[in-house]
Structure formats: structure tokens, C-alpha cells
Enzyme design. Structure first.
Site, mmCIF file in Angstrom:
data_model
loop_
_atom_site.group_PDB
_atom_site.id
_atom_site.type_symbol
_atom_site.label_atom_id
_atom_site.label_comp_id
_atom_site.label_asym_id
_atom_site.label_seq_id
_atom_site.Cartn_x
_atom_site.Cartn_y
_atom_site.Cartn_z
ATOM 1 N N HIS A 138 0.831 -1.197 0.000
ATOM 2 C CA HIS A 138 0.000 0.000 0.000
ATOM 3 C C HIS A 138 0.868 1.250 0.000
ATOM 4 O O HIS A 138 1.911 1.298 0.653
ATOM 5 C CB HIS A 138 -0.924 0.016 1.224
ATOM 6 C CG HIS A 138 -2.135 0.867 1.012
ATOM 7 N ND1 HIS A 138 -2.101 2.244 1.059
ATOM 8 C CD2 HIS A 138 -3.421 0.531 0.721
ATOM 9 C CE1 HIS A 138 -3.308 2.727 0.822
ATOM 10 N NE2 HIS A 138 -4.133 1.710 0.613
ATOM 11 N N HIS A 139 0.415 2.243 -0.748
ATOM 12 C CA HIS A 139 1.184 3.479 -0.858
ATOM 13 C C HIS A 139 1.394 4.129 0.505
ATOM 14 O O HIS A 139 2.411 4.795 0.744
ATOM 15 C CB HIS A 139 0.453 4.458 -1.794
ATOM 16 C CG HIS A 139 1.374 5.330 -2.576
ATOM 17 N ND1 HIS A 139 2.358 6.091 -1.992
ATOM 18 C CD2 HIS A 139 1.468 5.565 -3.913
ATOM 19 C CE1 HIS A 139 3.006 6.769 -2.932
ATOM 20 N NE2 HIS A 139 2.498 6.453 -4.104
ATOM 21 N N ALA A 140 0.463 3.932 1.412
ATOM 22 C CA ALA A 140 0.593 4.513 2.754
ATOM 23 C C ALA A 140 1.769 3.936 3.518
ATOM 24 O O ALA A 140 2.250 4.544 4.476
ATOM 25 C CB ALA A 140 -0.695 4.290 3.536
#
Length: 478
Positions: A138-140
Site C-alpha cells: 500500500h502506498h501509505a
């Protein structure tokens, strides 16, 4: 416990039923000289030994009650690495089309938010005794975490303190925005002019700030389904073009993308008269914070010269457009985006995102047409479990109204393009990828003529095989 930054949390809020927030990559490997076979057990062993170096891979999300503050990363007490590392096999000899189809299906599936936000797949059965490893995260979680480290008892207290400080932050950020707005006026004026139909006379030059993004087949509502395509080109050829015209490698990449998109849009009888608008991610991490955690990214908008028919002219216009875009982007304070995203309440951010997506505003008035990202990679050989990395192809994100992403990663003297698209909007994405190679060949021929020297072939097949003669299309990546 460590808190996500506002920008990290924004990547979570933007997920919908049709949009996922993870990015991925396909590593094509040659395991023939590895000290032991690259099996699922061996890959799991390698990952497990590296987990202490990347703590976020063992952490899952903890949301603050009522969405009053940014979420936290906490250690997952039930972490099971076997859930995250899996294996699939292609029927030997696995074709390029089979590899891209499997990756597209895997990439379309959202990550389970009740677990650490990553998955890895060992893909065996590829032709020429190769293997591939597809990983999505996930980009987070890409750059880790940032913020304080409070205990569970202080979650609500910390959120309440931030609520009390918001009136002060509102005034401060508003003042900062007012200071920046004059530098954004040309861009806003270009958008307004485009909406009103102004400045559409013959012979006009490319604007210093891009106007309203024109409609294209891939700027429509997206579905949950994906298609991907991979190609590789020789970096020496790109540099020869760069040197012949006095531009940058990134300018050559943008010209290749503009030419490929022009041909694809022409095939579909959908080429706009005005240039497309490209969104180009930009790292804003300064040298002092190079080792810090948390996402530090911004973006610039640049006119993409799809309206120009001559390849060399497209390259010149791409260079001019990026120079103007860089100057515009540099006028925005680096920390302003972080300040705004940190300030926003997650519950309100998520609701606002849902409203925007539900109204279809991004489909009717997309701020840009396509995302184009150029990521530098290592220029030394890389190995995974003793297997040599031959190529790494990015598989990125598409969002509402943005059904196409073109990302390139440099590695060991080659540029590896990964195209990600909505399956229904760009069903023939492999043809678009092939046009990238054709465009570089045209630029290379022009550079050879300009310099009077013989340029190398534009591209070759992936997997470290010899380059094909100029004029032949490169083989797909798989």
C-alpha cells in the site's frame, strides 16, 4: 505505535470499490546460477530474515475512534508471513501474455486492511527458465511511518489536542495559500480560458501552463479490472537522443510517451487537437530529510505534446513544457502539501473523497489525462535469494477518471516501462507499450542523422537477451 502522516493517510482515504491504493512491481529473475533453487520456502526464508529491517511489513492499521485523527501502525500480534508470500505457476513455457494477465489480476485485488498491507507472489514456469516475483504494497506504507509514538490511552487525548489547535492551523495555512496563489494564477487562468473556449487560434505555441485536460478514451469512469504491459529499452539509446538534442532523459521519456499516446489515440480516432496534460510525481524530500520516514511527494502538471506530428518537435516541446512546469512547481513551498494533509481530519477527508467520486466530477473534468513517472534505479546488479534481477517493471495506481498510468524504472543500463490501465478503457494496452519502442527508434534515427554517428538499436527483449536490430519491435517483457 507510530502515527501515519496526513499524506500517508490520504492514500487510504482515496480507496473505493474501483480504486486501490497499492503499488507494485514485477521482478524478472534468472535463478540458474543461484546457490539453491528459488522456491516458495526459499523466498519466504529470505523475506523473513529481512523483516527486522522494514518494521512496517509486520504492522497493521489502528484507526482512531470516529476518524478524529490519522491512523496508527501497530505490530500485528497474529502476523503470519505465509499469508503474505504465495506461489503461482504458469504452464511451461509461460508466455509474456500469461505473465501480464496474471499480474493484472493480482494487482486488481485490494489488500486486506486487517493485516499488514503487502503481498508477494513467486511466479514460476516462465520461458527461458526464468522466474518472476510480483510484490504489491500500500502506498501509505511505502516510506514507512512518521509522527509521534503515543500509547493506546493517549489516542483520543492526542486527537482532542489537535482539534483544539485547528483554528490556529486554519489561519496559518490560509495565509500560506494566499501567498502562493499569485504564482498559480497563470495555471488557473489557462484552465479558465480552456473552459471558456479562449486562445484556440491557429499557430499558437504550447502554453507555459497546461490548460484544461482534453477528453480521451481513458479519462472515463474506471472499473475494478486491470490490464498491464511491459517493455524495456536501452538507456544508451535514450542518452544518445538526449545528447543530440541537449535535453534530459526525462524529456526523452515524455516525448516517447507523447508519441505513443498520439499513435494510440489516432488508432481509436480520438486524438484531441490540444495537448494532453501529464501529471508527473516529484519527490520533495530535501537532503536533510533523506533518511526520514513518511511519504514526501508532490506533483507537477506538464503539457504533453501529442498534438505535434514530428518526433523531434515533440521532444523540443516536451523539454519546454517540463521546464515551465518545474518553475511553476518550485514556487510552491515543499511543506505546504504536508501541512494541508496533516491538518485534514481523516473522517472528513474520506467523506469528501466519496462525494467527489460519487458526483463523477473527476470523470467530467479530469485535472490531467495521464500519470507519467520516471523512477531512477540501481546501476549495479541486484540479486534476490541468489537469483539475478534481469528487469523490474512497475505496476502502479489508476484512479477515478484516470484510467492509464505509465511508469518507468531504470536498472542496469536499461529503462523498464510498466503500463497499468483499466481493462475496459485500454484493452489493447500492449499495443500502446509497443508504440513506446517505435517512438524511441524514430528519435534514435533522427539523432543519428543529426550527429552523423551510428546509434545503437532502440530496444531489445527483456530478460537480458541481445537487442534487436533497429526497425524491429522489441519483445514484450515477460
Amino acid at each position: 505505535m507510530q502515527q501515519l502522516s496526513g499524506l500517508d493517510a490520504a492514500f487510504l482515504a482515496l480507496e473505493t470499490a474501483h480504486t486501490t491504493g497499492h503499488v507494485g512491481g514485477v521482478s524478472v529473475l534468472d535463478p540458474r546460477e543461484a546457490p539453491e533453487p528459488l522456491t516458495l520456502a526459499r523466498l519466504t526464508e529470505v523475506f523473513e530474515s529481512r523483516l527486522p529491517l522494514v518494521p512496517v511489513l509486520r504492522r497493521k492499521l489502528l484507526n482512531v475512534p470516529l476518524g478524529l485523527d490519522q491512523p496508527y501502525w501497530i505490530d500485528d500480534p497474529d502476523f503470519d508471513i505465509e499469508y503474505h508470500i504465495r506461489e503461482i505457476a504458469l504452464p511451461r513455457p509461460g508466455s509474456d501474455a500469461q505473465l501480464s494477465e496474471q499480474v493484472a489480476r493480482l494487482h486488481a485485488r485490494p489488500l486486506d486492511r486487517s493485516r499488514p498491507l503487502w503481498e508477494t507472489y513467486l511466479i514460476t514456469g516462465l520461458a527461458r527458465r526464468r522466474a518472476a516475483v510480483y510484490t504489491k504494497i500500500h502506498h501509505a506504507a511505502i516510506d514507512g511511518v512518521s509522527g509521534a509514538e503515543p500509547g493506546p490511552v493517549t489516542l483520543v487525548t492526542h486527537a482532542a489536542a489537535r482539534l483544539a489547535w485547528w483554528p490556529v492551523e486554519t489561519v496559518r495555512i490560509a495565509n500560506e495559500m494566499m501567498r502562493v496563489l499569485p504564482t498559480l494564477a497563470p495555471f488557473a487562468g489557462a484552465i479558465a480560458g480552456g473552459m471558456l473556449g479562449l486562445n484556440r487560434g491557429d499557430g499558437e505555441v504550447i502554453p507555459t501552463a497546461p490548460g484544461l485536460a482534453p477528453p480521451t478514451p481513458f479519462n472515463r469512469p474506471i472499473t475494478p479490472h486491470r490490464r498491464v504491459a511491459f517493455r524495456s529499452v536501452d538507456l544508451d539509446v535514450v542518452k544518445a537522443v538526449k545528447n543530440a538534442h541537449g535535453v534530459s532523459v526525462n524529456d526523452v521519456v515524455l516525448a516517447m510517451c507523447a508519441g505513443a499516446l498520439r499513435r494510440w489515440l489516432t488508432d481509436h480516432e480520438a486524438l484531441p487537437e490540444s495537448p494532453l496534460v501529464a501529471m508527473i510525481p516529484v519527490s520533495v524530500r530535501d537532503p536533510a530529510s533523506k533518511g526520514a520516514l513518511g511519504n514526501k511527494v508532490s506533483a507537477m502538471l506538464a503539457a504533453l505534446p501529442t498534438h505535434a506530428s514530428d518526433p523531434e518537435n515533440r521532444l523540443e516541446l516536451a523539454h519546454a513544457a517540463t521546464q515551465a512546469a518545474k518553475a511553476q512547481q518550485a514556487a510552491i513551498p515543499q511543506g505546504l502539501v504536508d501541512q494541508i494533509t496533516d491538518f485534514a481530519m481523516p473522517a472528513l477527508t474520506a467523506r469528501a473523497a466519496r462525494v467527489v467520486f460519487a458526483t463523477g466530477l473527476l470523470n467530467r473534468l479530469p485535472p490531467f489525462n495521464v500519470t507519467i513517472s520516471n523512477v531512477p534505479g540501481p546501476n549495479v546488479p541486484v540479486y534476490l535469494g541468489g537469483a539475478k534481477l534481469l528487469a523490474h517493471y512497475p505496476v502502479s495506481v489508476i484512479t477515478a477518471g484516470q484510467g492509464l498510468n505509465m511508469t518507468v524504472v531504470g536498472y542496469l543500463g536499461r529503462l523498464h516501462f510498466g503500463l497499468t490501465g483499466c481493462r475496459e478503457l485500454v484493452p489493447d494496452i500492449d499495443r500502446l507499450a509497443s508504440y513506446l519502442v517505435d517512438e524511441l527508434e524514430l528519435l534514435a534515427k533522427a539523432a543519428t542523422h543529426a550527429s552523423g554517428t551510428k546509434a545503437k538499436p532502440a530496444a531489445g527483449s527483456s530478460g537480458g537477451t541481445k537487442a534487436k536490430p533497429a526497425g524491429q519491435r522489441a519483445a514484450p517483457a515477460g
